[in-house]
Design a protein around this motif. Structure first.
Motif, PDB file in Angstrom:
ATOM      1  N   CYS A  63     -12.673  28.970  20.628  1.00 45.78           N
ATOM      2  CA  CYS A  63     -11.593  28.193  20.008  1.00 45.78           C
ATOM      3  C   CYS A  63     -10.709  27.549  21.068  1.00 45.78           C
ATOM      4  CB  CYS A  63     -10.756  29.085  19.096  1.00 45.78           C
ATOM      5  SG  CYS A  63     -11.580  29.582  17.564  1.00 45.78           S
ATOM      6  N   ASN A 121      -3.360  34.670  13.362  1.00 46.88           N
ATOM      7  CA  ASN A 121      -2.891  34.464  11.989  1.00 46.88           C
ATOM      8  C   ASN A 121      -4.052  34.524  11.004  1.00 46.88           C
ATOM      9  OD1 ASN A 121      -0.813  33.918  10.076  1.00 46.88           O
ATOM     10  ND2 ASN A 121      -1.452  31.776  10.023  1.00 46.88           N
ATOM     11  N   VAL A 122      -5.217  34.021  11.422  1.00 49.32           N
ATOM     12  CA  VAL A 122      -6.399  34.117  10.556  1.00 49.32           C
ATOM     13  C   VAL A 122      -6.817  35.576  10.398  1.00 49.32           C
ATOM     14  CG1 VAL A 122      -8.844  33.515  10.342  1.00 49.32           C
ATOM     15  CG2 VAL A 122      -7.208  31.799  11.135  1.00 49.32           C
ATOM     16  N   ALA A 163      -5.204  25.613   9.434  1.00 45.15           N
ATOM     17  CA  ALA A 163      -4.299  25.405  10.571  1.00 45.15           C
ATOM     18  C   ALA A 163      -5.039  25.561  11.895  1.00 45.15           C
ATOM     19  CB  ALA A 163      -3.121  26.378  10.497  1.00 45.15           C
ATOM     20  N   LEU A 164      -5.919  26.552  11.965  1.00 47.35           N
ATOM     21  CA  LEU A 164      -6.711  26.745  13.182  1.00 47.35           C
ATOM     22  C   LEU A 164      -7.650  25.563  13.397  1.00 47.35           C
ATOM     23  CD1 LEU A 164      -7.710  28.458  15.554  1.00 47.35           C
ATOM     24  CD2 LEU A 164      -9.283  29.600  13.969  1.00 47.35           C
ATOM     25  N   ALA A 217      -4.682  29.401   6.682  1.00 44.35           N
ATOM     26  CA  ALA A 217      -4.673  29.825   8.084  1.00 44.35           C
ATOM     27  C   ALA A 217      -5.877  29.258   8.822  1.00 44.35           C
ATOM     28  CB  ALA A 217      -4.658  31.349   8.165  1.00 44.35           C
ATOM     29  N   ASN A 221      -1.003  28.487  21.560  1.00 48.19           N
ATOM     30  CA  ASN A 221      -0.944  28.056  20.162  1.00 48.19           C
ATOM     31  C   ASN A 221      -2.238  28.396  19.434  1.00 48.19           C
ATOM     32  OD1 ASN A 221       0.404  26.398  17.982  1.00 48.19           O
ATOM     33  ND2 ASN A 221      -1.442  25.196  18.270  1.00 48.19           N
ATOM     34  N   THR A 222      -3.365  28.226  20.117  1.00 49.83           N
ATOM     35  CA  THR A 222      -4.650  28.566  19.497  1.00 49.83           C
ATOM     36  C   THR A 222      -4.761  30.065  19.247  1.00 49.83           C
ATOM     37  OG1 THR A 222      -5.689  26.689  20.645  1.00 49.83           O
ATOM     38  CG2 THR A 222      -7.147  28.381  19.750  1.00 49.83           C
ATOM     39  N   SER A 256      -5.755  22.561  14.620  1.00 51.11           N
ATOM     40  CA  SER A 256      -5.358  22.688  16.020  1.00 51.11           C
ATOM     41  C   SER A 256      -6.527  22.437  16.965  1.00 51.11           C
ATOM     42  CB  SER A 256      -4.761  24.078  16.285  1.00 51.11           C
ATOM     43  OG  SER A 256      -5.754  25.088  16.175  1.00 51.11           O
ATOM     44  N   ASN A 262      -2.747  30.917  16.160  1.00 46.38           N
ATOM     45  CA  ASN A 262      -3.459  30.547  14.932  1.00 46.38           C
ATOM     46  C   ASN A 262      -4.646  31.476  14.678  1.00 46.38           C
ATOM     47  OD1 ASN A 262      -1.801  28.354  14.287  1.00 46.38           O
ATOM     48  ND2 ASN A 262      -2.945  26.971  15.618  1.00 46.38           N
ATOM     49  N   TYR A 263      -5.311  31.880  15.755  1.00 43.87           N
ATOM     50  CA  TYR A 263      -6.453  32.784  15.643  1.00 43.87           C
ATOM     51  C   TYR A 263      -6.005  34.139  15.083  1.00 43.87           C
ATOM     52  CZ  TYR A 263     -10.956  34.821  17.066  1.00 43.87           C
ATOM     53  OH  TYR A 263     -12.194  35.426  17.081  1.00 43.87           O
TER      54      TYR A 263
END
Length: 477
Positions: free
Chosen positions: A30, A146-147, A212-213, A209, A139-140, A216, A143-144
């Motif tokens: 990612c 968050n998933v 969003a990933l 989520a 940031n990645t 990004s 998001n990761y």
């Protein structure tokens, strides 16, 4: 009830089918995709390329310049013949070529300091690129995580639904046997429906989520993704044994924004030296060559010369006899001097050594020096500001990580306690010693506690990874 259960089953089967067609990505993959596609990173790469071009141009200032020129044209009416510098009124076809070269010998070290400054700016741009990559990586990672967090919430919601469904099945049997009233079954039907709604909401939050990933990563439209679930170790002792000042001192040598700011200060200092170089004399060596051609430049040749008689001259012999000279009748043939001949005859060469001593130039040099001093002060302020921001960020991250660790520990104890409470209430409810309200409250409390535990867990993990990142460690789980 059957319709609701069927819809839920179909939704889960649909999600399972879609997941088989999705591209499964690790955190490292990612980050690599995000860095490759991110526009901010691409902009930083272009800035680096521009800095490298500026460096190349600065280095080229050391070498002589060489320029060649040529012209070709016609002139009508009164004009000057470029080969004879005489006035003429005829139409002239002319052309010329020239070449010039110049080389600085002494210029107050402006060229040397400009090269050094360009190198520092290039290096600073490299650190700016690393800073962009770091920002995208963090940031990645957020998001990761968050998933992963929403996947865990989905599992909690699914477990809650399965638990309610199992309890409903047991209650149905008890109602059929007459051990419990029908109201208990209806209340559990409502609870199952509520849990199904929670499951759908959890699935939707997971989809958001993942979206969003995906956004990004700037993936192509229509490309679906999913992530690998790594084994995440929770090490609270590492946070407790860390000190803010130690993390900060380590980050000073690791973070590219600090390196870039320091290089900008050195660059501004060299810029001041470049400006001061304008106060010193300059010495240049230059040379040029030029030649031209004009069809007005003629050559005349005598043709068909024939004797036409004798004519006396002003001279005479010693005896007093007149001296005669032979006269001729002839024709003149006119021709334009060839191009090669004119180029050879009109060739001009020049070599010049010029000295320029600045005395008064409208305070331009002094103004440049003042602007350079201001730029240096601004760079120093920016460097100090970056250090302050870094320390504040690390201090906030450390405090947040400590608080998240305590919250995580408290949530663990809360879940353990509520699991025992729920098992006790569930046994009492099955034996008729507790009403449905008690059972529902215990179930909801446990579900909420597990949700809070998941949130505290991943909040702590991210804040811990941020601190490790500032210490120069890779973003891995």
């Amino acid at each position: 009830m059957k319709k609701i259960g069927l819809v839920t089953t179909l939704v889960l089967i649909s999600f399972a089918t879609m997941s088989q067609q999705k591209r499964i990505l690790s955190l490292q993959e990612c980050i690599e995709i995000a860095v490759e596609n991110n526009l901010s990173v691409q902009r930083s790469e272009l800035n680096l390329q521009s800095a490298e071009v500026n460096l190349l141009q600065s280095q080229a200032q050391r070498y002589p310049t060489l320029n060649a020129n040529g012209n070709y044209g016609y002139n009508w009416g009164r004009g000057i013949d470029p080969t004879t510098n005489q006035f003429t009124t005829q139409r002239i076809n002319f052309n010329g070529v020239s070449a010039s070269s110049s080389m600085p010998i002494i210029n107050g070290l402006q060229t040397t300091n400009s090269i050094k400054q360009s190198k520092l700016n290039r290096d600073a741009s490299q650190y700016d690129l690393k800073k962009s990559i770091n920002d995208i990586s963090l940031n990645t990672a957020l998001n990761y995580l968050n998933v992963i967090f929403n996947k865990e919430l989905l599992e909690n919601a699914r477990f809650q639904l399965e638990s309610s469904q199992q309890q409903l099945d047991r209650t149905k049997k008890l109602v059929e046997s007459g051990a419990l009233p029908i109201s208990n079954e209806l209340q559990l039907v409502s609870q199952v429906a509520t849990n199904e709604v929670a499951l759908v909401n959890a699935q939707n939050n997971l989809d958001l989520a993942l979206l969003a990933l995906k956004q990004s990563l700037l993936l192509q439209p229509g490309q679906e993704i999913d992530i690998e679930i790594p084994e995440i170790d929770i090490d609270q002792a590492e946070i407790e044994n860390s000190r803010i000042i130690d993390i900060y001192n380590e980050a000073l040598s690791q973070m590219p924004e600090i390196q870039s700011a320091d290089l900008r200060v050195k660059s501004a200092d060299l810029g001041l030296d470049v400006s001061k170089g304008g106060m010193f004399p300059t010495l240049n060596l230059s040379g040029s060559m030029s030649t031209n051609y004009s069809d007005a430049f003629k050559d005349f040749a005598i043709i068909n010369a024939t004797p036409s008689g004798l004519s006396p001259t002003v001279f005479e012999t010693a005896s007093g006899e007149a001296i005669f000279e032979q006269e001729f009748d002839f024709e003149l043939q006119e021709s334009t001097v060839p191009l090669s001949t004119q180029y050879d005859n009109n060739l001009s060469k020049r070599l010049t050594l010029s000295l320029n001593i600045p005395i008064m130039n409208g305070f331009r040099t002094r103004s440049d020096i003042q602007r350079s001093k201001i730029a240096l002060q601004q760079a120093e302020i920016a460097s100090t500001e970056q250090r302050n921001i870094l320390y504040q960020t690390i201090e906030s991250s450390y405090r947040n990580a400590v608080a998240a660790a305590k919250t995580f520990s408290a949530s663990q104890r809360q879940v353990e306690s509520l699991e025992e409470t729920f098992r006790a209430v569930e046994n009492q409810y099955n034996n008729g010693a507790a009403n449905f309200t008690d059972y529902q409250v215990a179930s909801n409390n446990l579900f909420q506690a597990r949700t809070d535990l998941s949130r505290a867990k991943y909040d702590f993990v991210f804040k811990q990874k941020v601190l490790e990142f500032y210490q120069g460690k890779a973003l891995t789980f």
